[in-house]
Scaffold this active site. Structure first.
Site, PDB file in Angstrom:
ATOM      1  N   ARG A 181       0.799  -1.238   0.000  1.00  0.00           N
ATOM      2  CA  ARG A 181       0.000   0.000   0.000  1.00  0.00           C
ATOM      3  C   ARG A 181       0.822   1.274   0.000  1.00  0.00           C
ATOM      4  NH1 ARG A 181      -2.917  -3.943   2.669  1.00  0.00           N
ATOM      5  NH2 ARG A 181      -5.053  -4.112   1.910  1.00  0.00           N
TER       6      ARG A 181
ATOM      7  N   HIS B 164      -1.212  -2.402  -4.389  1.00  0.00           N
ATOM      8  CA  HIS B 164      -0.623  -3.216  -5.457  1.00  0.00           C
ATOM      9  C   HIS B 164      -0.604  -2.499  -6.812  1.00  0.00           C
ATOM     10  CE1 HIS B 164      -0.261  -6.318  -2.575  1.00  0.00           C
ATOM     11  NE2 HIS B 164      -1.444  -6.884  -2.696  1.00  0.00           N
TER      12      HIS B 164
ATOM     13  N   HIS C 183       2.425 -12.717  -5.702  1.00  0.00           N
ATOM     14  CA  HIS C 183       1.295 -12.826  -4.782  1.00  0.00           C
ATOM     15  C   HIS C 183       0.692 -14.233  -4.768  1.00  0.00           C
ATOM     16  CE1 HIS C 183      -2.244 -11.367  -2.589  1.00  0.00           C
ATOM     17  NE2 HIS C 183      -1.664 -10.193  -2.489  1.00  0.00           N
TER      18      HIS C 183
ATOM     19  N   TYR D  33      -0.733 -17.653  -3.514  1.00  0.00           N
ATOM     20  CA  TYR D  33      -1.378 -18.156  -2.297  1.00  0.00           C
ATOM     21  C   TYR D  33      -1.021 -19.637  -2.203  1.00  0.00           C
ATOM     22  CZ  TYR D  33      -4.731 -14.160  -2.275  1.00  0.00           C
ATOM     23  OH  TYR D  33      -5.341 -12.934  -2.239  1.00  0.00           O
TER      24      TYR D  33
ATOM     25  N   ASP E 239      -2.114 -10.057   8.220  1.00  0.00           N
ATOM     26  CA  ASP E 239      -1.941  -9.346   6.945  1.00  0.00           C
ATOM     27  C   ASP E 239      -0.934  -8.240   7.241  1.00  0.00           C
ATOM     28  OD1 ASP E 239      -2.124  -8.297   4.455  1.00  0.00           O
ATOM     29  OD2 ASP E 239      -4.211  -7.631   4.606  1.00  0.00           O
TER      30      ASP E 239
ATOM     31  N   GLN F 118       5.498  -9.854   3.425  1.00  0.00           N
ATOM     32  CA  GLN F 118       4.117  -9.681   3.848  1.00  0.00           C
ATOM     33  C   GLN F 118       3.524 -11.072   4.023  1.00  0.00           C
ATOM     34  OE1 GLN F 118       2.568  -6.734   4.325  1.00  0.00           O
ATOM     35  NE2 GLN F 118       0.397  -7.249   4.473  1.00  0.00           N
TER      36      GLN F 118
ATOM     37  N   GLU G 184       4.818 -12.651   0.628  1.00  0.00           N
ATOM     38  CA  GLU G 184       5.205 -11.692  -0.400  1.00  0.00           C
ATOM     39  C   GLU G 184       6.493 -10.978  -0.004  1.00  0.00           C
ATOM     40  OE1 GLU G 184       1.571  -9.200  -0.970  1.00  0.00           O
ATOM     41  OE2 GLU G 184       0.684 -10.766   0.239  1.00  0.00           O
TER      42      GLU G 184
HETATM   43  C1  BGC Z   1      -2.677  -7.493   1.086  1.00  0.00           C
HETATM   44  C2  BGC Z   1      -4.096  -7.677   1.565  1.00  0.00           C
HETATM   45  C3  BGC Z   1      -5.002  -7.638   0.380  1.00  0.00           C
HETATM   46  C4  BGC Z   1      -4.599  -8.668  -0.593  1.00  0.00           C
HETATM   47  C5  BGC Z   1      -5.404  -8.558  -1.839  1.00  0.00           C
HETATM   48  C6  BGC Z   1      -2.368  -8.605   0.161  1.00  0.00           C
HETATM   49  O1  BGC Z   1      -1.066  -8.475  -0.303  1.00  0.00           O
HETATM   50  O2  BGC Z   1      -1.771  -7.456   2.149  1.00  0.00           O
HETATM   51  O3  BGC Z   1      -4.447  -6.677   2.484  1.00  0.00           O
HETATM   52  O4  BGC Z   1      -6.340  -7.824   0.763  1.00  0.00           O
HETATM   53  O5  BGC Z   1      -3.253  -8.518  -0.929  1.00  0.00           O
HETATM   54  O6  BGC Z   1      -5.725  -9.764  -2.335  1.00  0.00           O
END
Ligand code: BGC
Length: 343
Positions: free
Chosen positions: A79, A104, A174, A176, A246, A281, A309
């Site tokens: 952010r 992002h 990003h 998962y 988060d 992150q 991340e």
């Molecule tokens: C952020 C989350 C966000 C997500 C979006 C992550 O990298 O830290 O806050 O909701 O990305 O999918």
């Protein structure tokens, strides 16, 4: 090996590239968003298991609701508070896509672009994106590359970028992770270690408050292998604020070093993350809410995947106490991350 995966809303083709290692690990990357669409790890006897969340079609990735599944995010990962920052005495307004915040890279971040293929082989792929001056409000034209490679049980990601005028940059992947495969359970089924003694508390807007806090005595103490289930249910105000973890962890040391280890006791599978980045992150998929269907048409529910991340400090462009994320002409931005899977 590449194939057409689908199309962009405007008809532009989206391609998928599958890289294979000598041990049978298979990584599928899309040119759209330089996205990790699939990682299949061998499970013996010719079988394999999917260990990342993803969509089976391009529409999932082009939707504005795509929660950045496997994407390369930029120009500035994480952010930027109030979607604005000052650089060399000038204020820049960047794309806000989460209330007043830029998340992002803004509305049309790097995850939403079709990157160009500059090099492709059976075990490696380099994609390039040219983000012009003013793209999402960011100054300077940035030329970024993402290089994916597989070797043995490891995936490496190298990001590089250069610019023609001063700018800020932080790129990350990003993905998962869900190491137990589609029925293996999400965050609750995992044990995580993060090599960090400090984390960054966040404001209600999820932007860093600007201070670092020791993890010791908090649910963010992941310095030893820790079951995630109890931690994401802690009533600690920082956990409650984001309904889980988060948060950015400030990694110990410098250079390429271990950052995190994710384990899935149910299968014995593990993922070791190494990086040269200053922070990671940890995002426990808190906002996945069952409204989207991922691989095999299965709904993505809260906690179904864990993002790790590796990145520059979030909101560094506004935080004088964080290391600078400014890139100037003549400099090369670099980020190296290695994911090693074991069974
Ligand atoms: C952020 C989350 C966000 C997500 C979006 C992550 O990298 O830290 O806050 O909701 O990305 O999918």
């Amino acid at each position: 090996m590449d194939r057409q995966f689908g199309t962009m809303p405007g008809g532009e083709p989206v391609s998928a590239f599958t890289l294979s290692s000598d041990t049978g690990l298979q990584l599928t990357v899309l040119d759209l968003g330089a996205t990790v669409q699939s990682i299949r790890v061998p499970t013996g006897a010719g079988t394999s298991e999917e260990v990342v969340l993803g969509f089976d079609d391009a529409a999932g990735y082009t939707s504005p609701d795509n929660p950045y599944l496997g994407a390369s995010v930029g120009r500035y990962a994480n952010r930027i508070a109030e979607a604005s920052f000052e650089l060399d005495g000038q204020t820049y307004a960047v794309s806000a896509n989460e209330g007043p915040t830029s998340l992002h890279g803004g509305v049309e971040g790097f995850h939403a672009r079709v990157w160009a293929v500059v090099d492709s082989g059976s075990d490696r792929l380099t994609l390039q994106l040219v983000s012009v001056d003013g793209d999402q409000g960011f100054p300077g034209t940035l030329t970024a590359t993402a290089t994916y490679a597989v070797d043995g049980d490891a995936v490496t990601i190298d990001y590089e970028a250069t610019c023609d005028a001063p700018t800020v940059v932080s790129l990350t992947n990003h993905a998962y992770f869900a190491l137990g495969g589609s029925d293996g359970g999400g965050a609750d089924a995992h044990v995580l270690t993060v090599h960090a003694d400090e984390y960054l508390p966040v404001t209600p807007a999820s932007t860093p408050e600007g201070r670092t806090e020791p993890v010791s005595g908090t649910p963010f103490d992941l310095t030893t292998p820790t079951a995630l289930g109890p931690r994401v249910r802690s009533a600690h105000p920082q956990v409650a604020r984001v309904v889980g973890i988060d948060h950015t962890f400030v990694l110990r040391g410098t250079g390429v070093r271990p950052a995190a280890r994710l384990e899935h006791p149910g299968t014995g599978r593990a993922l070791e993350v190494e990086t040269d980045q200053p922070t990671i992150q940890v995002y426990t998929g808190n906002r996945l809410d069952g409204s989207l269907a991922g691989h095999e048409g299965r709904l993505l529910r809260q906690g179904d995947g864990i993002c790790l991340e590796t990145q520059r400090h979030p909101d560094a462009p506004n935080q004088p106490s964080f290391p600078s994320a400014v890139l100037r002409p003549g400099q090369t931005y670099r980020s190296h991350t290695r994911w090693t899977f074991s069974a």
